[in-house]
Design an enzyme around this catalytic site. Sequence first.
Site, PDB file in Angstrom:
ATOM      1  N   SER A 137       8.614  -8.220   3.375  1.00 30.53           N
ATOM      2  CA  SER A 137       9.053  -6.903   2.590  1.00 30.53           C
ATOM      3  C   SER A 137      10.154  -6.171   3.388  1.00 30.53           C
ATOM      4  CB  SER A 137       7.805  -5.969   2.419  1.00 30.53           C
ATOM      5  OG  SER A 137       8.289  -4.795   1.986  1.00 30.53           O
ATOM      6  N   TYR A 150      -0.367  -2.149   4.610  1.00 34.38           N
ATOM      7  CA  TYR A 150       0.532  -3.027   3.954  1.00 34.38           C
ATOM      8  C   TYR A 150       1.705  -3.000   4.888  1.00 34.38           C
ATOM      9  CZ  TYR A 150       3.728  -5.050   0.793  1.00 34.38           C
ATOM     10  OH  TYR A 150       4.599  -5.710   0.273  1.00 34.38           O
TER      11      TYR A 150
END
Length: 249
Positions: A137, A150
Site C-alpha cells: 500500500s 494496517y
Amino acid sequence: MRMKNNTILITGGTSGIGYEFARQLCEENTVIITGRDQEKLDLAKKELKNVHTFRCDIANSQEITALYTQVSRMFPELNVLINNAGVMKKIDLQEESDLINLTQEIDTNLIGTIRMSTQFLPLLKKQKRAAIVNVTSALAFVPLANSPVYCATKAALHSFTDSLRLQLKNTDVKVFEVAPQFTQTPLIDAYESSKQNNINVMPVSKLVKIAIKKIECGISEIKPGQSAALKMISRLSPRFALNMINKSA
C-alpha cells in the site's frame, strides 16, 4: 514477466484488487483464487472464466499447508503467486482492549503473506519462470493514524519484499511489489474522509491494468497514481507527508 500462459494463485481473490486481478488474467492464464468465505468463492467461480477456487484463511498456518498440498498436486505448473489477501481496521489505540482484534491484521497481512511466500517457494523455484507479487500500500510509506496496525503491516511487508527479492536474485523467481494508492475496493469503506485527505480514489480496474503492464515490463516496485509521489514526499519531508495524509483523520 509475460502475464500469459501462466498458472496463477491469488489470495483474497473474491473481491477488490484480488478479484480484479483474477478477472483481467483468467482468459489467458489458469487462475486459482482463495478466500475465507465459501459463498463468495462460489460466486466468483460463476462470474469468472476458467477460475479454480479453494477456501483458505491465510491467517491459519495449517490451512496454508493444506492449500499447498492440494495446489501442488493439482497444479504442479504453478508459477505465479499474488499475495493480495488483507484486513484493514480503524483502531483507536487508546480505546481498543481486545488483543485479538489488535493483531488480526498482523496475522493476515504480514504473517500470512510471509507463510504463503515461503510455503510455495519450493514449487515456484521448479518453474522456468516464476513470480511472487506482494500487494502492499502507499500507506507503507506514510501511515494513516486511524489504521495504525494496517499501515505497520504494509510497511513491514514492503521491507520483507525487498529482502525476498534480494535473496532470490540468482533464481528464476522474480519478486514484485504493488503499492496501490487509495483504490475503489471494499477496504475504502474504512476511509470516509479520504477525499478530505486530498487523496484521489483510483478505480480498481485501472490499478490492476497498470500493475499487470508494469509486471510485464519487469518493474519490481510498482507505485500507481499518487503512490510514487507519496513515497518521494515522505523521503524529502517525512513530517509534511505525515501531516498531509492525517490532516483530517
